[in-house]
Design an enzyme around this catalytic site. Structure first.
Site: not given
Ligand SMILES: [Zn+2]
Length: 324
Positions: A97-98, A119, A149, A269
């Site tokens: 994530d990220h 990201d 993103e 998410n």
């Molecule tokens: Zn997020």
């Protein structure tokens, strides 16, 4: 000691490609649940096995350093075996994530992740394109899928923090997807990270019109929603009744998320709602039974409460039950 590279395929995990294809055509979204400890992972796997839902196990950079990356990999491998043991071998993705750099994404790919997010949304457009493309080119060599993103979400989530949001510009998405080769795209349409997204009295709305415009420009392309916690008020109430001090926490209505999940959104998410569920359960036990000091007596109820929350999300928000 030199670390040995390990492929997610040898851990029994899968990437997100097939999952998203089915989710887009089936009108539902796959849950992406964050985890960093044993009870969270147990709750995720039990909920998904029981509802026969595919699942994305999501790990942030902070969670990775908290739990230790080697332990995490074995936990994910254990999750595959646990689901089988429960008689429900649901597809499991291990996702970063990220991701904030090429190096972090590369490191995750080498340590068994089947999917990564890069990201670059805070960068100027061209730099976001260049960084995302670099990660995609590396990841695809190992059949690892990549989430990019466009647009910036407000709020706080681990190391990611922005004071205000910028909506995704629909006119950029086609070019971004074509130039980078990403497998899915996180967009900013009014969701927000954390439990303190909006002020009391506000009625936060997702910009479904922007989502529709994006869908028109890249039909069938998998879209991801971050910051989509609903901040259930009954959980906030339990926390505050048992010594907590959460003020003015508000989230996105589940009815709006359900609408988004029926469209091109194929991954939602959910992190903050899980944190609230665990905290509420732990606070309640410790407040009502002050003599208790066995961690299983408060982490067990926290796990059970988390499992209930996840099953609720699968059935009533994502629509992914029975889709494994
Ligand atoms: Zn997020």
């Amino acid at each position: 000691m030199q670390k040995q590279a390990v492929s997610y395929k040898s851990l029994g995990l899968c990437n997100s490609r097939e999952l998203f294809k089915k989710a887009v055509s089936g009108g539902y979204a796959v849950p992406a649940y964050n985890f960093n400890n044993l009870e969270q992972l147990q709750a995720i796997i039990m909920a998904c096995a029981e509802t026969k839902s595919p699942v994305i196990l999501q790990v942030s950079k902070g969670a990775r350093s908290y739990a230790n990356e080697t332990l995490l990999r074995y936990l994910a491998q254990g999750a595959v075996a646990f689901a089988e043991e429960l008689g429900s071998p649901v597809p499991i993705v291990l996702h970063l994530d990220h991701g904030d750099s090429f190096e972090l994404c590369k490191d995750c790919i080498e340590s068994g992740f089947s999917s990564v997010m890069i990201d670059g949304s805070h960068l100027p457009y061209d730099e976001n394109v260049a960084l995302t493309k670099k990660v995609v080119e590396y990841a695809h060599q190992f059949d690892v899928t990549v989430e990019g993103e466009l647009g910036v979400l407000a709020g706080i989530e681990d190391e990611v923090s922005h004071a205000s949001h910028t909506y995704t510009q629909p006119e950029e998405v086609e070019d971004f997807v074509a130039k980078t080769g990403v497998d899915s795209l996180a967009i900013s349409i009014g969701t927000s990270h954390g439990a303190f997204k909006f002020k009391p009295g506000e009625d936060p709305k997702i910009r479904l019109d922007i989502l529709a415009e994006i869908e028109k420009r890249i039909p069938g392309f998998p879209i991801v929603l971050h910051g989509a916690s609903s901040v259930p008020q009954e959980l906030v109430k339990v926390i505050n009744e048992h010594g907590g001090k959460l003020k003015d926490a508000i989230g996105i209505g589940e009815d709006q998320l359900r609408l988004a999940a029926k469209s091109a959104v194929c991954k939602i998410n959910i992190d903050s709602d899980g944190r609230l569920a665990m905290t509420a359960a732990v606070r309640k036990v410790l407040d009502e039974k002050p003599e208790e000091f066995d961690p299983r007596k408060y982490l067990g109820p926290a796990r059970d409460s988390l499992k209930q929350l996840y099953m609720h999300k699968i059935k009533n928000v994502l629509g992914s039950d029975g889709k494994a």
